[in-house]
Motif scaffolding. Structure first.
Motif, PDB file in Angstrom:
ATOM      1  N   PRO A 120       0.838  -1.208   0.000  1.00  0.00           N
ATOM      2  CA  PRO A 120       0.000   0.000   0.000  1.00  0.00           C
ATOM      3  C   PRO A 120       0.869   1.253   0.000  1.00  0.00           C
ATOM      4  O   PRO A 120       1.988   1.241   0.516  1.00  0.00           O
ATOM      5  CB  PRO A 120      -0.780  -0.113   1.305  1.00  0.00           C
ATOM      6  N   ILE A 121       0.370   2.344  -0.555  1.00  0.00           N
ATOM      7  CA  ILE A 121       1.066   3.640  -0.469  1.00  0.00           C
ATOM      8  C   ILE A 121       1.035   4.065   1.006  1.00  0.00           C
ATOM      9  O   ILE A 121      -0.045   4.149   1.609  1.00  0.00           O
ATOM     10  CB  ILE A 121       0.361   4.697  -1.356  1.00  0.00           C
ATOM     11  N   ASN A 134      -3.765   4.057   8.296  1.00  0.00           N
ATOM     12  CA  ASN A 134      -3.533   4.356   6.884  1.00  0.00           C
ATOM     13  C   ASN A 134      -4.612   3.641   6.078  1.00  0.00           C
ATOM     14  O   ASN A 134      -4.659   2.405   6.039  1.00  0.00           O
ATOM     15  CB  ASN A 134      -2.125   3.876   6.473  1.00  0.00           C
ATOM     16  N   ALA A 136      -5.001   3.182   2.979  1.00  0.00           N
ATOM     17  CA  ALA A 136      -4.511   2.313   1.895  1.00  0.00           C
ATOM     18  C   ALA A 136      -4.041   0.973   2.470  1.00  0.00           C
ATOM     19  O   ALA A 136      -4.212  -0.074   1.845  1.00  0.00           O
ATOM     20  CB  ALA A 136      -3.372   2.997   1.153  1.00  0.00           C
ATOM     21  N   ASP A 202      -3.659   1.943  -3.605  1.00  0.00           N
ATOM     22  CA  ASP A 202      -3.938   3.231  -2.961  1.00  0.00           C
ATOM     23  C   ASP A 202      -5.442   3.500  -2.998  1.00  0.00           C
ATOM     24  O   ASP A 202      -6.186   2.806  -3.695  1.00  0.00           O
ATOM     25  CB  ASP A 202      -3.179   4.358  -3.671  1.00  0.00           C
ATOM     26  N   ASP A 203      -5.863   4.533  -2.272  1.00  0.00           N
ATOM     27  CA  ASP A 203      -7.305   4.806  -2.262  1.00  0.00           C
ATOM     28  C   ASP A 203      -7.746   5.662  -3.457  1.00  0.00           C
ATOM     29  O   ASP A 203      -8.775   5.394  -4.055  1.00  0.00           O
ATOM     30  CB  ASP A 203      -7.786   5.408  -0.920  1.00  0.00           C
ATOM     31  N   TYR A 205      -6.533   7.732  -7.141  1.00  0.00           N
ATOM     32  CA  TYR A 205      -5.567   8.076  -8.183  1.00  0.00           C
ATOM     33  C   TYR A 205      -6.006   9.402  -8.788  1.00  0.00           C
ATOM     34  O   TYR A 205      -7.102   9.502  -9.340  1.00  0.00           O
ATOM     35  CB  TYR A 205      -5.543   6.993  -9.269  1.00  0.00           C
ATOM     36  N   THR A 210       2.133  10.736  -7.101  1.00  0.00           N
ATOM     37  CA  THR A 210       2.531   9.929  -5.939  1.00  0.00           C
ATOM     38  C   THR A 210       2.882   8.506  -6.379  1.00  0.00           C
ATOM     39  O   THR A 210       3.894   7.943  -5.965  1.00  0.00           O
ATOM     40  CB  THR A 210       1.361   9.872  -4.916  1.00  0.00           C
ATOM     41  N   ILE A 211       2.036   7.962  -7.230  1.00  0.00           N
ATOM     42  CA  ILE A 211       2.238   6.596  -7.723  1.00  0.00           C
ATOM     43  C   ILE A 211       3.569   6.519  -8.501  1.00  0.00           C
ATOM     44  O   ILE A 211       4.353   5.589  -8.300  1.00  0.00           O
ATOM     45  CB  ILE A 211       1.048   6.189  -8.639  1.00  0.00           C
ATOM     46  N   VAL A 230      -6.346   0.941  -7.504  1.00  0.00           N
ATOM     47  CA  VAL A 230      -6.847   1.999  -6.617  1.00  0.00           C
ATOM     48  C   VAL A 230      -8.347   1.785  -6.391  1.00  0.00           C
ATOM     49  O   VAL A 230      -9.034   1.161  -7.206  1.00  0.00           O
ATOM     50  CB  VAL A 230      -6.602   3.420  -7.182  1.00  0.00           C
TER      51      VAL A 230
END
Ligand SMILES: [Zn+2]
Length: 238
Positions: A120-121, A134, A136, A202-203, A205, A210-211, A230
């Protein structure tokens, strides 16, 4: 002693109703985490295509997005993050896992990348402390429970307390904001001759910045991102 049995039964009913958790989104009683109504509203935000046909990251790297960042799904993510309801992510992660398992590409993908794991991010320690969880990571852990994929939340760490990307004004500032934001701890690095495949999760995009930064950092430690999943992405015009 019948009155005692009745009293017992009454006590149990009271305890049961006290323990029945309410839906975190509408506060009505719910059998599961979300009530049927909210669950249905979130299900309505599902993206028509899980695999994003515009390949926004790169032509070789698939982006899967379960839903469209809008309406009930957007509200659910905000309630989770800002009103302290991590359980919402667990409920939604079940939907992502279900969609992933049914996706026509999944079987072939897993055959190609047999030892793939999920990362996860991460959040920076400061944000993790203030939020308490978190989102994610919660998504990833539940997703991995349901898909039997290994979950490695410690493999990527956020070492820079970045601004929210929305607060940055220019592309340059955005890049600088995220530059060297992540690191891979020594224990998770691997050699060039023994690269490992991973799925990033991640939650939301949005710009993908960030990705991109996470993918670069992981690649420098020979952890190769093969897919990004995501929960949601704003609807793109196409
Ligand atoms: Zn509800």
């Amino acid at each position: 002693m019948q009155w005692l049995t009745s009293l017992n039964r009454l006590a149990n009913t009271v305890i049961d109703s006290l323990w029945q958790a309410n839906c975190p989104l509408c506060k009505r009683p719910a059998d599961r985490i979300l009530c049927k109504d909210c669950d249905r509203q979130i299900a309505a935000c599902q993206s028509p295509k899980f695999l994003q046909k515009d390949y926004p990251i790169s032509p070789e790297l698939p982006l899967y997005s379960w839903g469209i960042y809008d309406g009930a799904l957007k509200r659910a993510i905000a309630t989770c993050k800002y009103n302290n309801h991590p359980e919402i992510m667990e409920a939604i992660s079940e939907k992502i896992a279900d969609t992933w398992k049914r996706s026509p590409n999944t079987k072939e993908f897993i055959q190609q990348h047999k030892k793939i794991s999920v990362i996860p991010i991460p959040l920076h320690a400061n944000k993790l402390k203030s939020r308490g969880f978190n989102q994610a990571e919660i998504l990833a852990r539940r997703f991995c429970d349901l898909t039997a994929l290994p979950c490695h939340p410690q493999a990527l760490q956020r070492v820079k307390d970045t601004k929210a990307q929305m607060q940055t004004k220019s592309i340059k500032e955005r890049e600088q904001n995220l530059s060297h934001a992540f690191t891979v701890p020594l224990s998770h690095r691997t050699s060039q001759t023994n690269p490992r495949s991973v799925i990033l999760l991640d939650d939301i995009y949005t710009t993908g910045a960030t990705i991109h930064e996470a993918i670069t950092t992981l690649a420098n430690s020979n952890l190769i991102v093969r897919a990004v999943i995501v929960l949601s992405r704003p609807q793109f015009k196409n």
